[in-house]
Structures are given as C-alpha cells and as structure tokens.
Design an enzyme around this catalytic site. Structure first.
Site, mmCIF file in Angstrom:
data_model
loop_
_atom_site.group_PDB
_atom_site.id
_atom_site.type_symbol
_atom_site.label_atom_id
_atom_site.label_comp_id
_atom_site.label_asym_id
_atom_site.label_seq_id
_atom_site.Cartn_x
_atom_site.Cartn_y
_atom_site.Cartn_z
ATOM 1 C CE LYS A 155 6.526 28.047 90.685
ATOM 2 N NZ LYS A 155 7.556 27.515 91.561
ATOM 3 C CG ASN A 203 6.481 26.012 94.588
ATOM 4 O OD1 ASN A 203 5.874 26.092 93.533
ATOM 5 N ND2 ASN A 203 7.791 26.189 94.655
ATOM 6 C CG MET A 209 14.159 26.578 85.383
ATOM 7 S SD MET A 209 12.789 25.612 84.749
ATOM 8 C CE MET A 209 11.409 26.568 85.389
ATOM 9 C CB ALA A 263 15.388 32.586 95.424
ATOM 10 C CD GLU A 319 5.762 21.286 93.188
ATOM 11 O OE1 GLU A 319 6.869 21.159 93.751
ATOM 12 O OE2 GLU A 319 5.569 22.042 92.227
ATOM 13 C CE1 TYR A 320 7.392 22.112 98.210
ATOM 14 C CE2 TYR A 320 7.581 21.953 100.589
ATOM 15 C CZ TYR A 320 8.087 22.366 99.375
ATOM 16 O OH TYR A 320 9.275 23.045 99.336
#
Length: 312
Positions: free
Chosen positions: A184, A188, A11, A84, A191-192
């Site tokens: 964010k 996520n 990234m 992170a 998204e799951y």
C-alpha cells in the site's frame, strides 16, 4: 461471521455497512458515541468500550460453538480502522488483554510496514496488516485490499474481505507481516506520481496556445485513450464542478507521509524513483502558485473526500 469494528470514521463505516450488507454480524465501537449510534442504525450491535467489543464477540463465539465447550469455537475477528500511529498502539493495548492466539486482528489503516511487523510480533492474536485503497467510493464499489500476515488468518477472514473488497478479485495476501502495508505504501507513491503527471499535462493545456475546455479534454481522453483512468474521471469532475481555471482551489497539496515512506524505502533499497520523489517535493514545495498542484489538491477530494484547501 461476527466481526468487531473499532473506529467508525468514513472508512470504518464503509467496512461496517458492506459487512452487514453481506449478511454478517457486526459489533461496532468508536470513541464518538454518535458514530457508534449511527452504525447501530445501519444494523450493527453497539459496544461502549473496546473491552465490551471483545466481550460481545466472546458471547457470540460461545453461542456458535458445538456443544457446551466454547473453546472449540473460532476466535474473535476484529477490524481496526483508526488513524496510523499512536492510535493503533493505544487500541491494541486495550485489545491485548482480551486476545488469544485463536483471534485475528486486522489493521486497515495506513500504518508504516515496520510498525506492522513490530505489532505482529507482540500481538497475542494473529495480526493482519491490510492496505486499503478506494476511498469513499468504496461504499458502493468496494475496496482494494492488500493483506500481510499469517495465511490461516487471511483465510479465516476471507468472507469479510470478500464483503469489504470489490469481491474475491479485490483482495489478496501479499506475504508475511508488513507486506500488506508495504504494498500500500508503494501504491500511494505511484498515486502521487500519477496525480503529478495529470496535473502537469493539464497545466500545459491551461496555459498553452489554445483556449480549451479541460472538462471536455478529460472526458475525451477517458473514452478510449491510453491514459484513461479513475483519476482522469476525477479530473473531469474537478473541472466540471470548479471550472476550467479551478476557481478558488488553492495551490496547496496536503498529505505526504506515505509518499515520504516510499522515497525513504527506495533510497534504502537503492531503487531510483525520480517521479515519485518529484511529486512528493511538489507537495512540500506548494508555496508558489501552480495549476498542477491546484488540480492535485482537488483530486484528493475526488478520491478520498479530503478537504479542499481554498484561497481566502
């Protein structure tokens, strides 16, 4: 604009390449000298330490100032793209002696929003927590950026955000410190649940009454159907490359931290999120063979190039 980028993994390199392509200057650093060298080949200036990143940015800022007084120049702009957790705190501890309140630091990783609030309160510079979505496909398309922190710092970084995102519509300031990573985190969780829904649907088709070509199903659904999406395009890719039965893709789905944070926050706020919770539970329970989890395993490769777990 001059931008320092610390962390040159998948990234981070995309950030470097897109910022360079937009005509900005980049000072790049990574713990791996080979990663730094690769960024230099793309046009970045190398730094051999975090302190060196700041020194080189100071030099550039000083040269861009009007007259002889560099204090009138804008501050340093630094983008961290490191894992992170402890890596962010370690990077910050090395940056902080070089920072002032004119500077801006962006955390583009998947940090917990409460950690971002803590870091913003203690950082000498303006701190922007930047939720980043799009995976390796962002190299060509750009990312979706969800930013939290001071408005002036967000506006100062807008030229860089325009370059890294899909364009001006691909980023926005969500609110104060922590809000970018909060949005964010919920992204996520969604998204799951979406991956789980596609997985369960294709599992029924795979085990149901008809001998179906699932690549064909995915392609047909993705041309005009209500449930069309990029994830569905990745389902089509998975069946094309692995076969309708997904070949040796294992029934094991890695990841789970951001989904766990989403569920924990939902419990704290007393907001029911049964679909996200069930998708998270499926990841943690991926021990018995399930087609749905095998597809989720492969989809993580599709959007993030995460390693595909395979059977022995």
């Amino acid at each position: 604009m001059q931008l320092g980028v610390v962390g040159l993994g998948r990234m981070g390199r995309i950030v470097v390449d897109r910022v360079l392509a937009a005509g900005h200057d980049v000072v790049a650093y990574d713990l791996d000298p080979e990663a730094t060298a690769a960024a230099v080949e793309s046009g970045a200036m190398a730094a051999d330490s975090i302190g060196d990143v700041c020194d080189r940015l100071d030099d550039e800022v000083g040269e861009s100032a009007d007259g002889d007084d560099a204090a009138d120049a804008e501050g340093k702009r630094i983008w961290m793209m490191v894992p992170a957790g402890d890596a962010v705190d370690t990077t910050l501890s090395r940056l902080e002696p070089h920072l002032t309140d004119r500077d801006v630091v962006v955390d583009g990783g998947n940090s917990h929003f409460s950690d971002s609030v803590r870091r913003a309160e203690s950082c000498p510079a303006a701190y922007l927590d930047c939720g980043t979505s799009g995976g390796p496909a962002g190299a060509d398309l750009g990312f979706s950026l969800m930013v939290g922190g001071p408005e002036w710092a967000y506006e100062a970084m807008t030229p860089v955000f325009d370059a890294v995102a899909t364009g001006p519509e691909g980023h926005d300031r969500m609110g104060p410190a922590g809000s970018g990573h909060y949005v964010k985190m919920v992204h996520n969780g969604v998204e799951y649940a979406l991956m789980q829904a596609y997985g369960e649907g294709f599992e029924l088709l795979h085990r149901g009454e008809y001998d179906l070509d699932l690549e064909s199903v995915a392609r047909t659904w993705n041309n005009g159907a209500v449930i069309r999406s990029w994830l569905l395009e990745l389902c089509e890719e998975a069946f094309r490359e692995e076969g309708t039965d997904l070949g040796d893709v294992a029934d094991r789905v890695e990841g789970g931290s951001t989904g766990t944070w989403t569920v924990q926050e939902a419990l704290e706020q007393e907001v029911p999120m049964p679909l996200v919770y069930q998708a998270l539970a499926e990841r943690f329970g991926s021990r018995d063979d399930r087609f749905a989890r095998r597809l989720a395993n492969r989809l993580r490769y599709g959007f993030g190039r995460h390693e595909v777990q395979r059977t022995e």
